[in-house]
Design an enzyme around this catalytic site. Structure first.
Site, short mmCIF file in Angstrom:
data_model
loop_
_atom_site.label_atom_id
_atom_site.label_comp_id
_atom_site.label_asym_id
_atom_site.label_seq_id
_atom_site.Cartn_x
_atom_site.Cartn_y
_atom_site.Cartn_z
N HIS A 162 -3.44 -4.90 0.57
CA HIS A 162 -2.75 -5.44 1.75
C HIS A 162 -2.79 -6.96 1.74
O HIS A 162 -3.72 -7.55 2.33
CB HIS A 162 -3.42 -4.92 3.02
CG HIS A 162 -3.23 -3.47 3.28
ND1 HIS A 162 -2.13 -2.98 3.94
CD2 HIS A 162 -3.98 -2.40 2.94
CE1 HIS A 162 -2.23 -1.65 4.02
NE2 HIS A 162 -3.34 -1.28 3.42
N CYS A 167 0.83 -1.20 0.00
CA CYS A 167 0.00 0.00 0.00
C CYS A 167 0.87 1.26 0.00
O CYS A 167 1.44 1.59 -1.02
CB CYS A 167 -0.98 -0.04 1.16
SG CYS A 167 -2.44 0.96 0.83
N GLU A 197 -1.19 -8.94 3.44
CA GLU A 197 -0.97 -9.51 4.78
C GLU A 197 -2.26 -9.96 5.47
O GLU A 197 -2.22 -10.75 6.40
CB GLU A 197 -0.20 -8.52 5.68
CG GLU A 197 -0.96 -7.26 6.09
CD GLU A 197 -0.79 -6.09 5.14
OE1 GLU A 197 -0.51 -6.34 3.94
OE2 GLU A 197 -0.94 -4.93 5.57
N1 GLN Z 1 -1.87 6.84 2.96
C1 GLN Z 1 -2.02 6.06 1.76
C2 GLN Z 1 -3.41 6.22 1.16
O1 GLN Z 1 -4.33 6.61 1.84
C3 GLN Z 1 -1.69 4.60 2.00
C4 GLN Z 1 -2.65 3.90 2.88
C5 GLN Z 1 -2.16 2.58 3.40
O2 GLN Z 1 -0.97 2.28 3.36
N2 GLN Z 1 -3.04 1.77 3.94
O3 GLN Z 1 -3.60 5.91 0.00
#
Ligand code: GLN
Length: 551
Positions: free
Chosen positions: A512, A386, A514
């Site tokens: 994600h 992400c 994970e």
């Molecule tokens: N801050 C980034 C966004 O909002 C990444 C978010 C995250 O890593 N979950 O896109």
């Protein structure tokens, strides 16, 4: 078994952080292993409506489910142990209960009546229990967060007291997880705090059926008998749960201590099956007795609380167990250390792989970009998650695509090269308006890419939690400079994965992964990272040896 759900309530006594979630999840695993269907409900007595807004510093990771709920990290343990996907109905906070009741009151649903904790709040809690069991699972395991005696958990305990009466004899079980502290100076295990805690529970009207006693030492029979006597629990239902080397050993230990048998006995169900835990035990063994080790750096800003990245850490362990290696984690504080490039190089010098997890806000971002640069240019395996992918795109844009001011508008709204931005279709900005892209979305993988090879398929579904995306305006420029967009949303409007050719392992995802790794099924992206890191380490050792021979 007749199609009637049996309810197992798990409460905690003496102190918080006892691992009630691990006990509940282990029991769920052991019931599943007997062929039963199991669902769960985690009650969190705090007033936040969901954990989505809570700081990882205070509360650990926010676990995201397929249906896009932002839940307590215990849901992650439940999913990993039970190997099931849970959702919004499986996590209830006091805030969400009160919100519903207050909304009903505002709508006039209570017809002018006085709205009270009993019966309105307790009814709402009981309804949530029934909702979580609406598909008639054989068992619903409901864990009440916090410690018995807390003001916040009282309405939940009162609702359970009522629920037990309504469900009738033989349909519910109460398990109280408690602490038996060991006093070093006298060399004794003490049962008194647990006696008091059970007394408190009984004064609320709940007599526990089973005690699960957390301790650092084995609890002798005499102490168990004493606990049984004082707490009104049969001695065979006083179950020991010692500190273990890995949480994945807990189901094995609780099986050996007959926890499932005692639970089933109280529900008048004959325990006929001996569960096959062989593959689970292989994983436990893989974690406990690795034959090699690999050092993986995790660069984030919440490194002081490892629970903030718990699913990432567990995913690495799953991959490590499958590959017979232990994972030596090197926590890198992206803010402290890595903003200075020379320091970042020193920090990265002894690592075999790098993970940049998700995150929000500008703090530590330049440090992350620095360590990604080092991983890219030194052929060190890298997995970006992400925010980790967004940082990798920024790094590549700055250093390989000639966009020296590239940034995300999250960190610099004025950047001339907003390679990461709120979703932008051509020139028109679609602002998500403070909302996030949450939950499972499909992603198409480009054929012949590392992503496709790792997943072994070309359509995948993964969980998201973010606002920003790769800006389509810069896609062509970035791919001309050598960045591969290996995963895209089905309509091809959103970049889901990036990777690099001519690199040992350089891959990152907007989602994600994970949240979907399981002990018995490590996630392919983590598996790939750990495998590549091992190979790198072995290569390095080989060349070192070769050098010694020549010297
Ligand atoms: N801050 C980034 C966004 O909002 C990444 C978010 C995250 O890593 N979950 O896109």
């Amino acid at each position: 078994m007749e199609n009637k759900t049996k309810y197992i309530f798990v409460t905690g006594g003496v102190v918080s952080s006892l691992g009630k979630g691990i006990v509940g999840a282990s029991l769920g695993k052991l019931l599943r292993a007997r062929g039963y269907s199991v669902t769960i409900l985690k009650f969190d007595p705090y007033i936040n409506v969901d954990p989505g807004t809570m700081s990882p510093f205070q509360h650990g990771e926010v676990f995201v489910t397929d249906d896009g709920a932002e839940t307590d990290l215990d849901l992650g343990h439940y999913e990993r142990f039970i190997d099931a996907n849970f959702g919004r109905i499986n996590n209830v906070t006091a805030g969400s209960v009160y919100l519903n009741v207050i909304n009903k009151e505002r709508r006039g649903d209570y017809l002018g009546g006085t709205v009270q904790i009993i019966p309105h709040i307790t009814d709402e809690i009981k309804n949530r229990l029934k909702e979580a069991a609406k598909h008639n699972p054989d068992f619903l395991i409901a864990e009440i967060g916090g410690t018995v005696g807390d003001i916040e958990s009282l309405p939940f305990l009162e609702a359970i007291r009522q629920f037990k009466v309504e469900a009738g004899f033989g349909n519910t079980v109460s398990i109280h997880v408690t602490l038996i502290p060991y006093l070093n100076c006298s060399g004794e295990l003490k049962t008194k705090p647990s006696q008091h805690s059970v007394n408190t529970l009984r004064s609320i009207g709940i007599q526990p059926d089973i005690l699960v006693c957390r301790s650092s030492k084995s609890i002798p029979q005499s102490e168990r008998a004493k606990l049984a006597l004082f707490t009104n629990v049969p001695p065979e239902a006083v179950i020991e749960c010692k500190d273990l080397k890995t949480i994945y050993e807990v189901p094995v230990a609780l099986e050996a201590q007959n926890l499932p048998k005692e639970v089933l006995k109280r529900l008048n169900i004959q325990d006929k099956t001996v569960p096959n835990l062989d593959s689970w035990k292989t994983i436990v063994n893989g974690i406990k007795n690795p034959d090699k080790s690999v050092k993986i750096a995790l660069a984030g800003k919440y490194t002081k609380l490892s629970d903030a990245y718990i699913s990432v850490v567990e995913s690495l362990k799953h991959a490590g167990a499958a590959l017979g290696t232990s994972i030596e984690l090197k926590w890198i504080d992206s803010e402290d250390v890595c903003v200075d490039f020379k320091k970042a190089k020193d920090v990265m010098a002894d690592v075999d792989g790098l993970v940049i997890p998700g995150g929000f806000g500008i703090r530590g971002v330049e440090g992350k970009i620095n360590v990604i640069n080092i991983a890219r240019t030194s052929n060190t395996p890298f997995l970006g998650l992400c925010l980790g992918m967004q940082c990798a795109v920024i790094e590549y844009a700055r250093n390989m695509a000639g966009l020296s001011d590239a940034n995300s508008t999250e960190f610099n709204p004025e950047t001339p090269h907003p390679v990461i931005d709120l979703m932008r279709e051509q020139e028109e900005v679609v602002d998500y308006g403070g909302t996030m892209r949450l939950g499972a979305y499909d992603c198409h993988l480009q054929s012949g890419t590392l992503a496709e090879k790792m997943y072994g398929t070309d359509i995948i579904s993964e969980r998201h939690r973010h606002r920003y995306e790769v800006n389509n305006f810069f896609r062509e420029k970035l791919s001309e400079s050598g960045l591969t967009f290996s995963g895209m949303s089905p309509d091809r409007k959103l970049v889901e994965m990036i990777e690099l050719k001519n690199h040992r392992y350089f891959i990152a995802s907007q989602f994600h992964p994970e949240f979907k790794s399981r002990p018995e099924r490590p996630h392919p992206l983590f598996y790939g990272l750990v495998k590549a890191a091992l190979e790198r380490k072995e290569n390095a050792n080989r060349s070192e040896k070769l050098q010694q021979t020549f010297n």
